[in-house]
Design a protein around this motif. Structure first.
Motif, short mmCIF file in Angstrom:
data_model
loop_
_atom_site.label_atom_id
_atom_site.label_comp_id
_atom_site.label_asym_id
_atom_site.label_seq_id
_atom_site.Cartn_x
_atom_site.Cartn_y
_atom_site.Cartn_z
N ASP A 52 0.78 -1.33 -0.05
CA ASP A 52 0.01 0.06 0.27
C ASP A 52 1.16 1.33 0.03
O ASP A 52 0.87 1.55 1.30
CB ASP A 52 -0.67 0.22 1.05
N ASN A 89 -4.35 5.85 -1.47
CA ASN A 89 -3.96 4.60 -0.81
C ASN A 89 -5.13 3.59 -0.78
O ASN A 89 -6.34 4.11 -1.05
CB ASN A 89 -2.74 4.90 0.45
N TYR A 90 -4.78 2.13 -0.09
CA TYR A 90 -5.48 1.16 -0.14
C TYR A 90 -7.07 2.96 1.22
O TYR A 90 -8.29 1.90 1.01
CB TYR A 90 -5.33 0.97 0.65
N SER A 123 -12.76 3.95 0.58
CA SER A 123 -12.56 3.41 -0.98
C SER A 123 -12.86 1.83 0.03
O SER A 123 -13.88 1.65 -1.35
CB SER A 123 -10.77 2.67 -0.73
N VAL A 152 -8.68 -3.73 0.78
CA VAL A 152 -8.49 -3.63 -0.29
C VAL A 152 -7.23 -4.08 -0.55
O VAL A 152 -5.68 -4.43 0.25
CB VAL A 152 -8.23 -2.37 -0.88
N SER A 153 -7.15 -4.19 -2.05
CA SER A 153 -5.69 -5.74 -1.68
C SER A 153 -4.66 -4.17 -3.36
O SER A 153 -3.92 -5.05 -4.00
CB SER A 153 -6.31 -6.47 -2.42
N VAL A 205 -4.51 -0.28 -5.80
CA VAL A 205 -5.36 0.42 -6.18
C VAL A 205 -5.07 2.03 -7.34
O VAL A 205 -3.53 1.14 -7.47
CB VAL A 205 -5.22 1.87 -5.20
N TYR A 217 -10.55 0.71 -7.07
CA TYR A 217 -10.03 -0.09 -5.90
C TYR A 217 -9.73 -1.94 -6.51
O TYR A 217 -11.28 -2.17 -7.06
CB TYR A 217 -10.97 -0.02 -5.24
N GLN A 258 -10.79 -5.03 -4.45
CA GLN A 258 -11.49 -4.97 -3.08
C GLN A 258 -11.71 -7.14 -2.73
O GLN A 258 -12.27 -7.51 -4.15
CB GLN A 258 -12.34 -4.24 -3.20
N HIS A 313 -5.32 -8.52 -7.47
CA HIS A 313 -4.50 -7.45 -7.47
C HIS A 313 -5.27 -6.18 -9.16
O HIS A 313 -5.25 -7.16 -9.99
CB HIS A 313 -3.44 -7.46 -7.87
#
Length: 488
Positions: free
Chosen positions: A73, A88-89, A108, A116-117, A119, A137, A139, A182
């Protein structure tokens, strides 16, 4: 990760307001939970240059770290209209560069069961004539009540003047499902706001096409996006099986998911580079038994006709490691090799023709291959070991840069200097705090070194700087967002 120390700053959430400060006619919310507004005196003015060719540092904003932040992140910065952004996440934050007191933040996710994994970088588009930032994102929804767990891609369109969501599309994934989902890459259409987001996990790939006009998303299995324009997605399609050498490109109607054209490049692997308004650009490799090496090629695909133009990179695949490319939102795409060591290369495509227009390598002699940081409306912003430099996006030649001395009047005339126009409050949710306050301007955080911007708009540029340890303390800041105003 260490816990974040609270950053002392005034956080002004601009919910339900336009670019200028507005107040509710009645002082109370309407049935939709938003304030009715009326125009008030103009916001501060700022010169704009399109494209900007010189900058001076104007502000430094800390990006607080937070407890539990994941290793991957890393905060990304962006510039859309007169808003300097970081994402960011946890969500997207915008600082108004004309009125530094304005700050908004969008989460998010609201659900504690959603993680969240991935962005994207903030993408700059226009929606109904407004400057809009788009973020997507990756997710994972662990399930709520009787709902089963699911992976999804969430896309948000945020009006940067008001900090409000204009649209939000959440697309469940079926072709790619994994807790390690991702984001691979993303393409966008600045004229319509449509985006194509590539996701991958465990060898599976898919693209999510999302449109702010229809507020709908479509999953396009087994491709990664190379471009999106007027609802058409150009995607890289992998081999049907190992060593089949049948990878290529497809053109897809984004809304329906229907493949309208298949373009068999007969390659071992095809990777998307970047998309313009007329072409998608791709990098491919094919194993040669004669040379026992991977032969690399560059392809462009016309989004209207499917016509293909092939060219060659200046480096071998083992030396370049592939390429990373940036579109200038006009007519040029510029690329730099991925390999961190060894020979370097830079080149540019012409989006009008799809042809490689210029390029050179570190083995050519005579010129240094710089790092590409941004491109905007005909200018490429690059960084050499010693200084930031400007290049002509069409030719690759150096452009003059004239950063004025303190107190010196900048050369050139601004393209616009008036205050932003008033507009009705947009529909959608109001600005929200992601739970970690972003700090106000603190120039003590700036390390004194101005570098090439990571993102640019007519209102200036922004780049990320690692904290130097002063002010709030380096352990509590993930990044410092340095905002530059244009001077020429």
């Amino acid at each position: 990760m260490v816990a974040t120390t609270a950053v002392t700053a005034a956080l002004i959430l601009v919910a339900g307001c336009g670019g200028n400060d507005k107040k509710s006619d009645s002082g109370s919310e309407n049935n939709g939970g938003q304030s009715t507004t009326s125009a008030t005196p103009s916001a501060p003015t700022a010169p704009t240059f399109d494209p900007p060719k010189a900058f001076s540092v104007a502000a430094a904003y800390p990006v607080p770290d937070y407890e539990g932040r994941e290793m991957y992140d890393e905060t990304k910065v962006g510039m859309v209209g007169q808003a300097a952004l970081f994402v960011n996440y946890r969500g997207l934050t915008g600082h108004d560069v004309v009125d530094p007191n304005k700050l908004w933040q969008i989460k998010s996710t609201e659900a504690e069961t959603t993680t969240v994994s991935g962005v994207t970088d903030p993408m700059a588009v226009k929606v109904d004539g407004k400057d809009v930032a788009v973020v997507a994102y990756a997710q994972s929804d662990k399930g709520n009540g009787t709902q089963k767990p699911k992976d999804l891609v969430l896309v948000q369109w945020i009006d940067v003047m008001s900090g409000q969501k204009l649209a939000e599309v959440s697309t469940p994934m079926s072709a790619v499902t994994s807790s390690a989902l991702h984001i691979s890459n993303a393409q966008y259409d600045p004229e319509t706001g449509q985006v194509a987001v590539g996701v991958a996990s465990g060898g599976a790939t898919a693209t999510v096409y999302a449109d702010p006009g229809t507020k709908k998303g479509t999953e396009l299995p087994n491709i990664l996006p190379g471009a999106v324009h007027n609802g058409v997605v150009a995607g890289a399609k992998p081999e049907s099986k190992q060593n089949a050498n049948d990878s290529g490109v497809v053109l897809v109607d984004g809304a329906s998911g229907k493949v309208t054209k298949q373009i068999p490049l007969k390659q071992g692997e095809v990777r998307p580079l970047a998309g313009g308004a007329k072409h998608g650009f791709f990098y491919s490799t094919l194993y040669s038994s004669a040379t026992m090496d991977q032969v690399a090629s560059l392809y462009s695909v016309d989004l209207s006709t499917g016509a293909v133009v092939k060219s060659a990179p200046g480096l071998k695949d083992r030396d370049s490691g592939g390429y990373e490319c940036t579109w200038d939102q006009a007519s040029s795409v510029v690329c730099r090799e991925k390999a961190p060591t060894g020979p370097q290369e830079i080149f540019g495509f012409d989006d009008e023709t799809g042809k490689k227009a210029w390029g050179y390598t570190s083995e050519s002699g005579g010129r240094v291959v710089p790092n590409v940081t941004a491109a905007f409306h005909g200018v490429v912003y690059v960084q050499t070991e010693k200084q930031p430099v400007l290049l002509d996006a069409k030719t690759g030649e150096d452009l003059p840069s004239s950063n004025p001395s303190p107190g010196e009047t900048p050369s050139g005339s601004p393209t616009s200097g008036g205050s932003p126009s008033d507009s009705d409050s947009p529909s959608g949710g109001a600005s929200e705090s992601p739970g970690t306050s972003a700090g106000g301007n603190d120039m003590s955080l700036y390390n004194g070194t101005q570098v090439s911007p990571d993102a640019v708009s007519p209102y200036g540029g922004v780049f990320g700087q690692l904290p130097k340890g002063s002010g709030y303390g380096s352990t509590d800041i993930q990044l410092v967002s340095i905002v530059m105003k244009p001077t020429a």
